[in-house]
Design an enzyme around this catalytic site. Structure first.
Site, PDB file in Angstrom:
ATOM      1  N   LEU A  28       1.407   1.901  -4.342  1.00 55.63           N
ATOM      2  CA  LEU A  28       1.115   1.256  -3.073  1.00 55.63           C
ATOM      3  C   LEU A  28       1.520  -0.204  -3.190  1.00 55.63           C
ATOM      4  CD1 LEU A  28      -2.470   2.601  -2.188  1.00 55.63           C
ATOM      5  CD2 LEU A  28      -0.288   3.332  -1.191  1.00 55.63           C
ATOM      6  N   ASP A  29       1.945  -0.797  -2.071  1.00 51.54           N
ATOM      7  CA  ASP A  29       2.284  -2.215  -2.076  1.00 51.54           C
ATOM      8  C   ASP A  29       1.082  -3.048  -2.517  1.00 51.54           C
ATOM      9  OD1 ASP A  29       4.818  -1.673  -1.168  1.00 51.54           O
ATOM     10  OD2 ASP A  29       4.377  -2.138   0.938  1.00 51.54           O
ATOM     11  N   TRP A  30       1.365  -4.216  -3.049  1.00 59.50           N
ATOM     12  CA  TRP A  30       0.346  -5.173  -3.507  1.00 59.50           C
ATOM     13  C   TRP A  30      -0.751  -5.376  -2.472  1.00 59.50           C
ATOM     14  CZ3 TRP A  30      -0.087 -10.094  -1.059  1.00 59.50           C
ATOM     15  CH2 TRP A  30      -0.959 -10.997  -1.690  1.00 59.50           C
TER      16      TRP A  30
END
Length: 221
Positions: free
Chosen positions: A66-68
């Protein structure tokens, strides 16, 4: 308004991960926003989900990311066989992923498919953009779930798994996700990116022919 400096923002304290399920072959965990899934480049980007999980489960292996600034569900493999099995399940699109996001106004129609190719925006890294010539095929199903005081809640089901896919597809429809420091012009009005991986369903490596196992985690917004 300038986007958030991710080098500085990565130094901000992130919430801790949560364990939802522990089985022989895999773990299902909840990732908080503003925490990398894997280490980045530089000493300030070594704190991440997999490093934290491995302090308790040293055998844990990343299957997807997942993105940051996105929160929500992730499955981690606990051995090489499960890692290969789950990685192939993602590649073969046998994993069902559902996200919830907040946007400023409804999409029209209120339910549908966004089918637009996505490629890197070489002039504005790390952004991505719709690229009809060199972009990779990308599809997202969506439906409006509710209109709230804070915005419009939309359910997103990515068919493909491109980087920034949900964020870029909604931007292309004129509805960037609230709090998106890369794509929303008024991101600073919100304390975080309003995007959360709320449901994950996948085949069990131990019982590959059985119905998929499914997990849900409510959005914190």
């Amino acid at each position: 308004m300038s986007p958030i400096d991710h080098t500085l923002a990565a130094n901000q304290p992130a919430g801790d991960w949560t364990l939802l399920d522990e089985r022989r072959d895999f773990l299902v965990v909840g990732k908080p926003e503003r925490l990398l899934t894997v280490p980045g480049i530089g000493p300030e980007k070594q704190d991440c989900l997999i490093t934290r999980v491995q302090t308790e489960f040293p055998e844990a292996r990343i299957v997807h990311r997942l993105d940051w600034d996105t929160s929500g569900l992730l499955v981690l493999a606990r051995n090489a066989r499960a890692h290969a099995f789950l990685s192939k399940a993602f590649a073969d699109r046998r994993v069902d992923k559902t996200y919830v996001a907040l946007i400023d106004a409804p999409l029209e129609p209120r339910e549908g498919l966004i089918d637009l190719p996505i490629g890197k925006d070489m002039e504005r890294r790390p952004r991505y953009r719709i690229d009809p010539e060199r972009g990779r095929p990308s599809q997202t199903r969506y439906r409006i779930a509710a209109t709230e005081a804070a915005g419009v809640r939309v359910i997103l089901e990515p068919i493909t798994g491109r980087s920034h896919q949900l964020r870029v597809h909604l931007l292309a429809r004129g509805r960037p996700i609230q709090g998106d420091s890369l794509y929303h012009p008024e991101a600073a009005r919100h304390e975080r990116l309003m995007l959360h991986a709320t449901r994950l369903a996948f085949p069990d490596p131990q019982h590959p022919d059985a119905p998929k196992v499914a997990f849900e985690l409510d959005a914190p917004f």
